[in-house]
Write an enzyme that holds these catalytic residues in place. Structure first.
Site, PDB file in Angstrom:
ATOM      1  N   ARG A 151       0.814  -1.215   0.000  1.00 55.65           N
ATOM      2  CA  ARG A 151       0.000   0.000   0.000  1.00 55.65           C
ATOM      3  C   ARG A 151       0.846   1.264   0.000  1.00 55.65           C
ATOM      4  NH1 ARG A 151      -4.633  -0.997   4.403  1.00 55.65           N
ATOM      5  NH2 ARG A 151      -2.951  -2.136   5.419  1.00 55.65           N
ATOM      6  N   ILE A 152       1.937   1.268   0.780  1.00 54.63           N
ATOM      7  CA  ILE A 152       2.804   2.447   0.761  1.00 54.63           C
ATOM      8  C   ILE A 152       3.483   2.563  -0.595  1.00 54.63           C
ATOM      9  CG2 ILE A 152       4.854   3.491   1.792  1.00 54.63           C
ATOM     10  CD1 ILE A 152       4.024   2.301   4.459  1.00 54.63           C
ATOM     11  N   ASP A 171       8.607  -6.924  -6.630  1.00 61.05           N
ATOM     12  CA  ASP A 171       7.820  -7.506  -5.546  1.00 61.05           C
ATOM     13  C   ASP A 171       7.418  -8.902  -5.985  1.00 61.05           C
ATOM     14  OD1 ASP A 171       5.867  -8.296  -3.652  1.00 61.05           O
ATOM     15  OD2 ASP A 171       5.418  -6.209  -3.186  1.00 61.05           O
ATOM     16  N   ALA A 231      11.349   2.486   5.621  1.00 60.21           N
ATOM     17  CA  ALA A 231      10.559   1.307   5.998  1.00 60.21           C
ATOM     18  C   ALA A 231      11.035   0.707   7.308  1.00 60.21           C
ATOM     19  CB  ALA A 231      10.598   0.277   4.880  1.00 60.21           C
ATOM     20  N   ASP A 256      15.447   7.173   7.137  1.00 58.24           N
ATOM     21  CA  ASP A 256      14.603   7.560   8.271  1.00 58.24           C
ATOM     22  C   ASP A 256      14.654   6.505   9.371  1.00 58.24           C
ATOM     23  OD1 ASP A 256      12.584   9.291   9.536  1.00 58.24           O
ATOM     24  OD2 ASP A 256      11.208   7.626   9.180  1.00 58.24           O
ATOM     25  N   GLU A 261      18.346   2.455  17.053  1.00 57.48           N
ATOM     26  CA  GLU A 261      17.784   3.795  17.153  1.00 57.48           C
ATOM     27  C   GLU A 261      17.789   4.261  18.600  1.00 57.48           C
ATOM     28  OE1 GLU A 261      13.995   3.807  15.157  1.00 57.48           O
ATOM     29  OE2 GLU A 261      14.913   3.437  13.199  1.00 57.48           O
ATOM     30  N   HIS A 279      13.423   8.779  12.367  1.00 58.81           N
ATOM     31  CA  HIS A 279      12.250   7.897  12.332  1.00 58.81           C
ATOM     32  C   HIS A 279      10.952   8.705  12.403  1.00 58.81           C
ATOM     33  CE1 HIS A 279      10.960   3.500  13.224  1.00 58.81           C
ATOM     34  NE2 HIS A 279      10.058   4.115  12.489  1.00 58.81           N
ATOM     35  N   LEU A 280      10.763   9.545  11.378  1.00 61.66           N
ATOM     36  CA  LEU A 280       9.614  10.451  11.339  1.00 61.66           C
ATOM     37  C   LEU A 280       8.469   9.943  10.476  1.00 61.66           C
ATOM     38  CD1 LEU A 280      11.448  13.909  10.961  1.00 61.66           C
ATOM     39  CD2 LEU A 280      10.637  12.802  13.050  1.00 61.66           C
ATOM     40  N   ALA A 282       5.848   8.208  10.848  1.00 60.36           N
ATOM     41  CA  ALA A 282       4.491   8.351  11.380  1.00 60.36           C
ATOM     42  C   ALA A 282       4.312   9.646  12.159  1.00 60.36           C
ATOM     43  CB  ALA A 282       4.162   7.171  12.286  1.00 60.36           C
TER      44      ALA A 282
END
Length: 529
Positions: A151-152, A171, A231, A256, A261, A279-280, A282
């Site tokens: 979906r992304i 994919d 991802a 990201d 982390e 890690h932005l 969301a």
């Protein structure tokens, strides 16, 4: 009667509380204050968290009335799902809350790389006018390579096509019909790496995908190419990325997410041709609000005894106790089934044989799809999005029930057709008073193997000495074989061997075994709990 207690352990949007409504006693606590959290959990029927609150075995044990843990977001690293499942506590998250935000951040990284926006800003903010230094490149007519067309990936496709780009994708689980619908050309991973000007990764993190982009892959890319990962940390080998950026094998990268982390690879972060964000994916107001509202609705459903589509460990709602133990079995069969496929799936039949057929077993179809997609798409798979994932890929899904089962009281079979014309089937059952989960059939070969975390499935020509050959190879590699069963239809024909091993097997060992025994099929299957 007193209202059920819903504990909010971290700051959530006001819309979250509004979505809960007036039917609950809503309390708050600082989830990072461990003692306060444990005390507050004593009366809680539900707890809502984000990423800072650790809901581990100790926390779950402190909450005897707990029915649901709700994570307002996608990741579940801070929730002990196994402990929750053992305690009969449902875990829910918000799997679709951040997909738009993640897609938009990916596009932001691509634009920033193309036009050197962060570097140009930093120079000008430091009173340095370096207009000529930051000459960029247009996206128009460039080739965008998307690894993982879920979906992304589909959202990014639409956004990048608006720039007049050519989008190609890799994919292995997407059909050509789905790709054609999106206006995307499916290619091999090697072709994508060689042709793309910008590459973005949207795969789940599994043993197979960890480090999937390393030194060998960077060597295939254009020296003018850029790569983006919004991802999962670890899909790109960070040491190999550092060497590729330092040596000019690729032009730049945008990250990201990281292996650890906050990231500890300072030498990578210090390079001038990398753009990093903490890690932005969301981290937008809209995504946070969607996540809060989504899990609030799930909490209402769970505490109301209804089916909870976004449950990640157990299905809620009115499911007969006789059916419920089959849910985790079927999810694992789905993972085994997916690991045995060699091309995109076109149809899947979920067959329920035996006494179970007399009950409402529709949840088992959902469980099968959830298992099939768990390790092959980047987004979190749940009971609500699994059918959508199948529909997006053009997969026809049927539930078939039959009250006859010859050898076992109940048998559940997943039978699928693949785009290359081949078929795959796996069957399982629950046996004994402990309801042991067993694999009882693979592609027509009868077996009876307790389902474990790590299996190896091999198909080869039956002949003397084969077991000794692969036994020696695994032994030399310190891979312990905990169990083994060989099935065949006739002497000297094809033999199917199913091994249970104590740990994952390195790819090079598997390839060596494949060559040693001339196996036509050799698959490692790692079960995600």
């Amino acid at each position: 009667m007193s209202k059920p207690v819903v504990l909010i352990a971290e700051e959530l949007s006001p819309a979250t509380v509004d979505a809960l409504g007036p039917d609950f006693d809503v309390r708050t606590v600082d989830g990072t204050d461990r003692q306060a959290l444990l005390a507050a959990l004593a009366d809680a029927n539900a707890v809502l968290v984000r990423s800072a609150t650790k809901v581990d075995e100790e926390a779950i044990a402190a909450a005897p009335n707990l029915k649901v843990i709700a994570r307002a977001g996608v990741g579940l690293d801070n929730v002990d799902i196994k402990a929750a499942t053992t305690a009969g506590v449902m875990v829910v998250n918000a799997p679709t809350s951040n997909i738009i935000s993640a897609a938009e951040l990916t596009v932001g990284h691509i634009l920033s790389l193309a036009r050197h926006i962060p570097q140009a800003h930093n120079a000008l903010a430091g009173s340095q006018w370096k207009r000529s230094k930051y000459t960029g490149t247009e996206l128009y007519e460039k080739t965008i390579g998307i690894i993982g067309l879920g979906r992304i990936g589909a959202l990014i496709t639409a956004r990048m096509q608006a720039f007049g780009t050519n989008v190609i994708a890799y994919d292995p689980y997407v059909t050509s019909a789905r790709a054609q619908q999106l206006g995307v050309q499916l290619v091999t991973l090697d072709e994508l790496l060689a042709q793309s000007d910008f590459i973005t990764i949207h795969m789940p993190k599994t043993p197979e995908t960890t480090g999937m982009i390393g030194a060998e892959q960077f060597a295939m890319m254009k020296p003018t190419a850029y790569i983006v990962n919004v991802a999962r940390g670890g899909l790109i080998d960070e040491d190999a990325l550092y060497d590729a950026l330092l040596d000019g094998k690729i032009a730049g990268a945008g990250l990201d997410v990281f292996v650890s982390e906050p990231p500890t690879n300072d030498k990578l972060l210090s390079l001038p041709n990398i753009i990093v964000t903490p890690h932005l994916g969301a981290s937008t107001g809209e995504a946070q609000e969607k996540a809060g509202v989504s899990v609030a609705k799930s909490v209402r459903l769970a505490l109301g005894g209804e089916l909870v589509p976004d449950a990640v460990n157990v299905a809620g709602g009115v499911i007969d106790p006789y059916v419920r133990p089959g849910i985790p079995l079927v999810e694992k069969l789905g993972q085994i089934f997916a690991a045995l496929t060699t091309s995109p799936l076109t149809s899947i039949d979920v067959e329920v044989h035996g006494e179970l057929s007399e009950y409402d077993v529709s949840v088992l179809k959902l469980a099968a799809l959830k298992g099939i997609f768990t390790n092959i798409v980047s987004e979190t798979v749940s009971y609500v999005n699994a059918p959508l994932l199948a529909e997006q890929r053009g997969i026809v899904v049927r539930l078939i029930t039959d009250d006859e089962s010859n050898e076992y009281r109940n048998v559940i079979t997943l039978r699928g057709a693949l785009s290359d014309g081949s078929q795959v089937s796996v069957s399982g059952t629950l046996t004994g008073t402990k309801q042991t989960e067993k694999l009882v059939e693979i592609n027509g070969y009868d077996v009876e193997v307790p389902i474990s975390s790590h299996h190896i499935v091999m198909l080869y020509t039956d002949r003397p000495g084969i077991v000794a050959v692969y036994g020696q190879r695994f032994g030399e590699a310190a891979i312990n074989i905990a169990g083994m069963q060989v099935a065949r239809r006739e002497a000297g024909g094809q033999a199917l061997s199913v091994l249970t091993v104590d740990s994952p097997v390195p790819d090079e060992i598997l390839e060596a075994v494949r060559a040693d025994i001339d196996a036509t099929v050799l698959r490692e299957i790692d079960i995600t709990e």
